[in-house]
Write a protein that holds these residues in place. Structure first.
Motif, PDB file in Angstrom:
ATOM      1  N   PRO A  39      12.706 -17.235  66.517  1.00 56.92           N
ATOM      2  CA  PRO A  39      12.577 -15.790  66.749  1.00 56.92           C
ATOM      3  C   PRO A  39      11.148 -15.419  67.116  1.00 56.92           C
ATOM      4  CG  PRO A  39      12.748 -16.265  64.414  1.00 56.92           C
ATOM      5  CD  PRO A  39      13.039 -17.557  65.123  1.00 56.92           C
ATOM      6  N   GLU A  40      10.978 -14.203  67.644  1.00 54.81           N
ATOM      7  CA  GLU A  40       9.657 -13.748  68.072  1.00 54.81           C
ATOM      8  C   GLU A  40       8.627 -13.873  66.964  1.00 54.81           C
ATOM      9  OE1 GLU A  40      10.119  -9.769  69.395  1.00 54.81           O
ATOM     10  OE2 GLU A  40      11.319 -10.279  71.150  1.00 54.81           O
ATOM     11  N   SER A  41       9.008 -13.530  65.739  1.00 55.85           N
ATOM     12  CA  SER A  41       8.055 -13.590  64.629  1.00 55.85           C
ATOM     13  C   SER A  41       7.560 -15.007  64.392  1.00 55.85           C
ATOM     14  CB  SER A  41       8.700 -13.037  63.353  1.00 55.85           C
ATOM     15  OG  SER A  41       9.882 -13.764  63.043  1.00 55.85           O
ATOM     16  N   ALA A  42       8.468 -15.992  64.502  1.00 57.08           N
ATOM     17  CA  ALA A  42       8.071 -17.381  64.300  1.00 57.08           C
ATOM     18  C   ALA A  42       7.174 -17.859  65.441  1.00 57.08           C
ATOM     19  CB  ALA A  42       9.303 -18.266  64.186  1.00 57.08           C
ATOM     20  N   LEU A  43       7.502 -17.458  66.668  1.00 56.88           N
ATOM     21  CA  LEU A  43       6.664 -17.825  67.804  1.00 56.88           C
ATOM     22  C   LEU A  43       5.279 -17.193  67.683  1.00 56.88           C
ATOM     23  CD1 LEU A  43       9.204 -17.538  70.762  1.00 56.88           C
ATOM     24  CD2 LEU A  43       8.221 -19.643  69.819  1.00 56.88           C
ATOM     25  N   ALA A  44       5.240 -15.954  67.236  1.00 60.05           N
ATOM     26  CA  ALA A  44       3.962 -15.275  67.066  1.00 60.05           C
ATOM     27  C   ALA A  44       3.099 -16.025  66.058  1.00 60.05           C
ATOM     28  CB  ALA A  44       4.195 -13.838  66.622  1.00 60.05           C
ATOM     29  N   THR A  45       3.702 -16.456  64.975  1.00 61.40           N
ATOM     30  CA  THR A  45       2.951 -17.219  63.970  1.00 61.40           C
ATOM     31  C   THR A  45       2.501 -18.560  64.515  1.00 61.40           C
ATOM     32  OG1 THR A  45       4.188 -16.169  62.173  1.00 61.40           O
ATOM     33  CG2 THR A  45       3.094 -18.251  61.671  1.00 61.40           C
ATOM     34  N   ARG A  55       7.055 -11.738  72.867  1.00 56.83           N
ATOM     35  CA  ARG A  55       8.165 -11.112  73.581  1.00 56.83           C
ATOM     36  C   ARG A  55       7.943 -11.199  75.096  1.00 56.83           C
ATOM     37  NH1 ARG A  55       7.901  -6.123  71.488  1.00 56.83           N
ATOM     38  NH2 ARG A  55       8.869  -6.944  69.591  1.00 56.83           N
ATOM     39  N   GLN A  56       6.700 -11.008  75.533  1.00 62.41           N
ATOM     40  CA  GLN A  56       6.398 -11.123  76.959  1.00 62.41           C
ATOM     41  C   GLN A  56       6.704 -12.525  77.482  1.00 62.41           C
ATOM     42  OE1 GLN A  56       2.242  -9.399  76.819  1.00 62.41           O
ATOM     43  NE2 GLN A  56       2.910  -8.652  78.821  1.00 62.41           N
ATOM     44  N   ALA A  57       6.357 -13.531  76.706  1.00 62.44           N
ATOM     45  CA  ALA A  57       6.616 -14.916  77.118  1.00 62.44           C
ATOM     46  C   ALA A  57       8.109 -15.159  77.259  1.00 62.44           C
ATOM     47  CB  ALA A  57       6.002 -15.885  76.103  1.00 62.44           C
ATOM     48  N   LEU A  58       8.887 -14.690  76.292  1.00 61.99           N
ATOM     49  CA  LEU A  58      10.338 -14.873  76.348  1.00 61.99           C
ATOM     50  C   LEU A  58      10.939 -14.109  77.516  1.00 61.99           C
ATOM     51  CD1 LEU A  58      11.254 -14.653  72.555  1.00 61.99           C
ATOM     52  CD2 LEU A  58      11.037 -16.709  73.965  1.00 61.99           C
ATOM     53  N   ALA A  59      10.426 -12.916  77.780  1.00 54.64           N
ATOM     54  CA  ALA A  59      10.940 -12.128  78.900  1.00 54.64           C
ATOM     55  C   ALA A  59      10.698 -12.836  80.227  1.00 54.64           C
ATOM     56  CB  ALA A  59      10.288 -10.746  78.907  1.00 54.64           C
ATOM     57  N   SER A  60       9.553 -13.509  80.347  1.00 56.63           N
ATOM     58  CA  SER A  60       9.239 -14.242  81.569  1.00 56.63           C
ATOM     59  C   SER A  60      10.214 -15.393  81.774  1.00 56.63           C
ATOM     60  CB  SER A  60       7.806 -14.784  81.496  1.00 56.63           C
ATOM     61  OG  SER A  60       7.518 -15.616  82.600  1.00 56.63           O
TER      62      SER A  60
END
Length: 248
Positions: A39-45, A55-60
Motif C-alpha cells: 500500500p501507499e503507506s508502506a511504499l512511503a515508509t 501515489r504519484q509513482a503508482l499513478a505513473s
C-alpha cells in the motif's frame, strides 16, 4: 512532512525514482502478473517519502498499464505481455515473436536527405549521395512496441519509403524493390530514458526506459542494405541475441 514532492540532489523527482524501481521489479520478473503491491503507506515508509509522492509513482505506472487499482483489494501487477524478440542472422519481427501475436507497423515520416556521416560510411554512400530515411511505429497485438529509424542508399532503393507505406512490412517492401533476402551484420544494444516524443508514441510514462538497438543489415553478398536504430519499450520486450553456432 510537507506535501511537496521531494527531489534528490540531482533534482530528479523522488516519485520518478520510485516508479523506476517498481517498474524494474515488474519488467525483470521480481513482481509477477497478479502480485499485489504494498500500500501507499508502506511504499512511503520504504522510500522515505510522503504518501502523495508514493501515489504519484503508482499513478505513473498505472498510466503505462503496468499496474491497476482494484477497489477494496489494492494495487496489482497487470497481465500486460512481455514479448521475447529474437535477434539473429535473419531477424524478422513477424516470425521472432512466435505464433499467436499480430505485429503491425506504419510509416510516421520519410525524407530524402543527407545521411549522418557515420551512417553514410556504413552504407557506402558517396559524399554527395542521398539517403532515404524512414520513421516507423511497430505494434504487437495493437499495443505500441517499438519505434524505428531506417536509412537506405537512395541510389539503390529510391522507392523504399513508398513501398513501406503500402506494405507495412520491411520484408515485403524490400522484395518489391528486388531484394529477396538480407542478413543481420551487427547489433549493438543500449538503454536510456525515453524522450517525450518517444514516450508519447509508445504510450510510456515519465521516466520510462527504452532499449535501443543500432543495427546494420546487408545483402547475402555483404553489400550494405540498411542502417536501423530501434527504440523498444523496455517494459514490453526482452531481447534474445542469438549467437552463431561455432561448430557450423
Amino acid at each position: 512532512m510537507s506535501d511537496a514532492t521531494p527531489t534528490r540532489p540531482t533534482g530528479y523527482s523522488a516519485w520518478r525514482l520510485i516508479a523506476e524501481e517498481l517498474r524494474a521489479d515488474i519488467t525483470e520478473g521480481r513482481l509477477q502478473t497478479g502480485d499485489r503491491l504494498p500500500p501507499e503507506s508502506a511504499l512511503a515508509t520504504r522510500f522515505g517519502v510522503n504518501r502523495h509522492t508514493a501515489r504519484q509513482a503508482l499513478a505513473s505506472l498505472a498510466a503505462e498499464g503496468l499496474i491497476e487499482s482494484r477497489r477494496g483489494s489494492g494495487t496489482f501487477v497487470t497481465s500486460s505481455a512481455v514479448h521475447v524478440h529474437r535477434i539473429g542472422m535473419r531477424t524478422r519481427l513477424s516470425t521472432s515473436l512466435g505464433n499467436g501475436h499480430q505485429p503491425s507497423g506504419r510509416v510516421i515520416e520519410s525524407a530524402l536527405e543527407t545521411a549522418p556521416a557515420h551512417i553514410a560510411r556504413r552504407l557506402g554512400i558517396a559524399d554527395d549521395g542521398l539517403a532515404v530515411r524512414v520513421e516507423s511505429l511497430r505494434t504487437v497485438d495493437g499495443e505500441p512496441f517499438a519505434l524505428g529509424s531506417r536509412w537506405f542508399d537512395a541510389a539503390r532503393l529510391p522507392d523504399i519509403a513508398a513501398s513501406l507505406r503500402r506494405t507495412s512490412s520491411i520484408t515485403a517492401a524490400l522484395r518489391a524493390s528486388g531484394v529477396d533476402d538480407y542478413v543481420r551484420v551487427s547489433t549493438v544494444v543500449s538503454a536510456r530514458h525515453a524522450t517525450a516524443t518517444e514516450s508519447g508514441l509508445l504510450g510510456l510514462g515519465s521516466g520510462a526506459i527504452v532499449l535501443v538497438t543500432e543495427a546494420l543489415d546487408a545483402l547475402p553478398d555483404g553489400t550494405p542494405l540498411q542502417h536501423l536504430v530501434t527504440r523498444f519499450a523496455a517494459q514490453r520486450v526482452r531481447l534474445d541475441i542469438e549467437h552463431p553456432d561455432p561448430t557450423a
